[in-house]
Scaffold this motif. Structure first.
Motif, PDB file in Angstrom:
ATOM      1  N   HIS A  65     -21.640  72.975   3.933  1.00 45.70           N
ATOM      2  CA  HIS A  65     -22.450  73.728   2.972  1.00 45.70           C
ATOM      3  C   HIS A  65     -23.831  74.053   3.534  1.00 45.70           C
ATOM      4  O   HIS A  65     -24.327  75.175   3.390  1.00 45.70           O
ATOM      5  CB  HIS A  65     -22.593  72.947   1.665  1.00 45.70           C
ATOM      6  N   THR A  66     -24.453  73.078   4.181  1.00 48.43           N
ATOM      7  CA  THR A  66     -25.793  73.299   4.733  1.00 48.43           C
ATOM      8  C   THR A  66     -25.756  74.346   5.840  1.00 48.43           C
ATOM      9  O   THR A  66     -26.584  75.265   5.873  1.00 48.43           O
ATOM     10  CB  THR A  66     -26.379  71.979   5.260  1.00 48.43           C
ATOM     11  N   THR A  67     -24.790  74.235   6.736  1.00 45.54           N
ATOM     12  CA  THR A  67     -24.689  75.186   7.848  1.00 45.54           C
ATOM     13  C   THR A  67     -24.465  76.603   7.337  1.00 45.54           C
ATOM     14  O   THR A  67     -25.164  77.549   7.737  1.00 45.54           O
ATOM     15  CB  THR A  67     -23.540  74.772   8.790  1.00 45.54           C
ATOM     16  N   GLU A  68     -23.504  76.769   6.445  1.00 45.96           N
ATOM     17  CA  GLU A  68     -23.191  78.100   5.925  1.00 45.96           C
ATOM     18  C   GLU A  68     -24.352  78.675   5.112  1.00 45.96           C
ATOM     19  O   GLU A  68     -24.709  79.855   5.265  1.00 45.96           O
ATOM     20  CB  GLU A  68     -21.937  78.040   5.060  1.00 45.96           C
ATOM     21  N   ASP A  69     -24.960  77.861   4.258  1.00 45.71           N
ATOM     22  CA  ASP A  69     -26.029  78.366   3.392  1.00 45.71           C
ATOM     23  C   ASP A  69     -27.283  78.725   4.178  1.00 45.71           C
ATOM     24  O   ASP A  69     -28.005  79.658   3.814  1.00 45.71           O
ATOM     25  CB  ASP A  69     -26.342  77.353   2.291  1.00 45.71           C
ATOM     26  N   VAL A  70     -27.551  78.017   5.264  1.00 45.07           N
ATOM     27  CA  VAL A  70     -28.663  78.415   6.133  1.00 45.07           C
ATOM     28  C   VAL A  70     -28.357  79.772   6.766  1.00 45.07           C
ATOM     29  O   VAL A  70     -29.236  80.633   6.876  1.00 45.07           O
ATOM     30  CB  VAL A  70     -28.947  77.345   7.211  1.00 45.07           C
ATOM     31  N   GLY A  71     -27.104  79.998   7.158  1.00 47.94           N
ATOM     32  CA  GLY A  71     -26.716  81.305   7.690  1.00 47.94           C
ATOM     33  C   GLY A  71     -26.910  82.411   6.672  1.00 47.94           C
ATOM     34  O   GLY A  71     -27.407  83.497   6.993  1.00 47.94           O
ATOM     35  N   ILE A  72     -26.539  82.136   5.420  1.00 53.05           N
ATOM     36  CA  ILE A  72     -26.724  83.117   4.346  1.00 53.05           C
ATOM     37  C   ILE A  72     -28.205  83.447   4.180  1.00 53.05           C
ATOM     38  O   ILE A  72     -28.607  84.615   4.160  1.00 53.05           O
ATOM     39  CB  ILE A  72     -26.134  82.582   3.023  1.00 53.05           C
ATOM     40  N   ALA A  73     -29.034  82.407   4.070  1.00 52.07           N
ATOM     41  CA  ALA A  73     -30.463  82.613   3.815  1.00 52.07           C
ATOM     42  C   ALA A  73     -31.157  83.303   4.984  1.00 52.07           C
ATOM     43  O   ALA A  73     -31.975  84.213   4.786  1.00 52.07           O
ATOM     44  CB  ALA A  73     -31.132  81.276   3.505  1.00 52.07           C
ATOM     45  N   LEU A  74     -30.834  82.901   6.214  1.00 53.31           N
ATOM     46  CA  LEU A  74     -31.447  83.557   7.374  1.00 53.31           C
ATOM     47  C   LEU A  74     -31.009  85.014   7.476  1.00 53.31           C
ATOM     48  O   LEU A  74     -31.816  85.891   7.796  1.00 53.31           O
ATOM     49  CB  LEU A  74     -31.092  82.813   8.662  1.00 53.31           C
TER      50      LEU A  74
END
Length: 197
Positions: A65-74
Motif C-alpha cells: 500500500h505504501t509503495t503504490e500510494d507513493v507512486g500515485i501521489a508522486l
C-alpha cells in the motif's frame, strides 16, 4: 516555478509529497521502507527534481500500500506541476547501465497514461522489499502522471542492480523529457495543440 504538493490519506496510508521540476535534486524521503527510500533518492537526484516524500503506512501488513500510494501521489504531483505542458521536450529515451545490468527507459509525456514493463527479477525480495512492487510503483506513477512509459531490462542478474537501473533510467528520462525546449517557444509539443486526448 513548476512545482506542486499533494496530500493523500486513506485508511492504509497517510502521504505528503512535493516536487519542483526545475530543482537541483534536493531530496527528503521517509517512507519507513529502506530500499524504497533509496530508489526514490536516486530518482530525485538523477532527475534533478526537488522531492519531498513523507509516508506513514500499514507496514505491519506489507509494503504494497505504501509503495503504490507513493507512486500515485508522486505521479499526481508531477502532472499538476506540469500544468498545460507548454514548452516541454516531451520525449526521451535512455539506456541505463548498472554494472552487469542494462535497462532501456522510453517516455512520452503525452497526457495518455500507459506502462509497458518488461523486467524480470532474479529473486523475489531485495532485503525485505518484494521485487514485484517495483512494477506496482511504476504503474501507479505512470497512470497518475499521465505519461506513456516503457521500461525494459535488456539483461541483468543482480536484483538490486535491475531495480536501480529502472529507477535511474526513469530519472534521466524525466530529466530530458520535462526540460523546457527553448525552440518550442512555450508551445505545447503536439500537432493538436494540446496533450492528453
Amino acid at each position: 516555478m513548476r512545482s506542486a504538493a499533494i496530500k493523500r490519506k486513506t485508511k492504509e496510508t497517510d502521504i505528503e509529497v512535493s516536487v519542483n521540476l526545475d530543482g537541483t535534486g534536493v531530496v527528503e524521503i521517509a517512507t519507513g521502507i529502506g530500499f524504497f527510500d533509496h530508489m526514490l533518492d536516486l530518482l530525485a537526484r538523477h532527475s534533478r527534481i526537488d522531492m519531498t516524500v513523507k509516508a506513514v503506512g500499514d507496514l505491519h501488513i506489507d509494503f504494497h500500500h505504501t509503495t503504490e500510494d507513493v507512486g500515485i501521489a508522486l505521479g499526481q504531483a508531477v502532472k499538476q506541476a506540469l500544468g498545460d505542458m507548454a514548452g516541454i521536450t516531451r520525449y526521451a529515451s535512455i539506456h541505463m547501465p548498472m554494472d552487469e545490468t542494462l535497462t532501456r527507459v522510453v517516455i512520452d509525456v503525452s497526457g495518455r497514461p500507459m506502462l509497458v514493463f518488461r523486467t524480470a527479477f532474479s529473486r523475489d525480495k531485495i532485503g525485505e522489499f518484494d521485487t514485484e512492487l517495483v512494477r506496482e510503483w511504476f504503474n501507479a506513477f505512470a497512470m497518475n502522471a499521465g505519461i506513456t512509459l516503457h521500461v525494459e531490462t535488456l539483461y541483468g542478474e543482480n536484483a538490486h542492480h535491475i531495480a536501480e537501473s529502472c529507477f535511474k533510467g526513469l530519472a534521466r528520462a524525466l530529466r530530458a523529457a520535462l526540460a523546457i525546449d527553448p525552440r518550442n517557444k512555450g508551445e505545447v509539443p503536439s500537432t493538436k495543440g494540446q496533450l492528453g486526448g
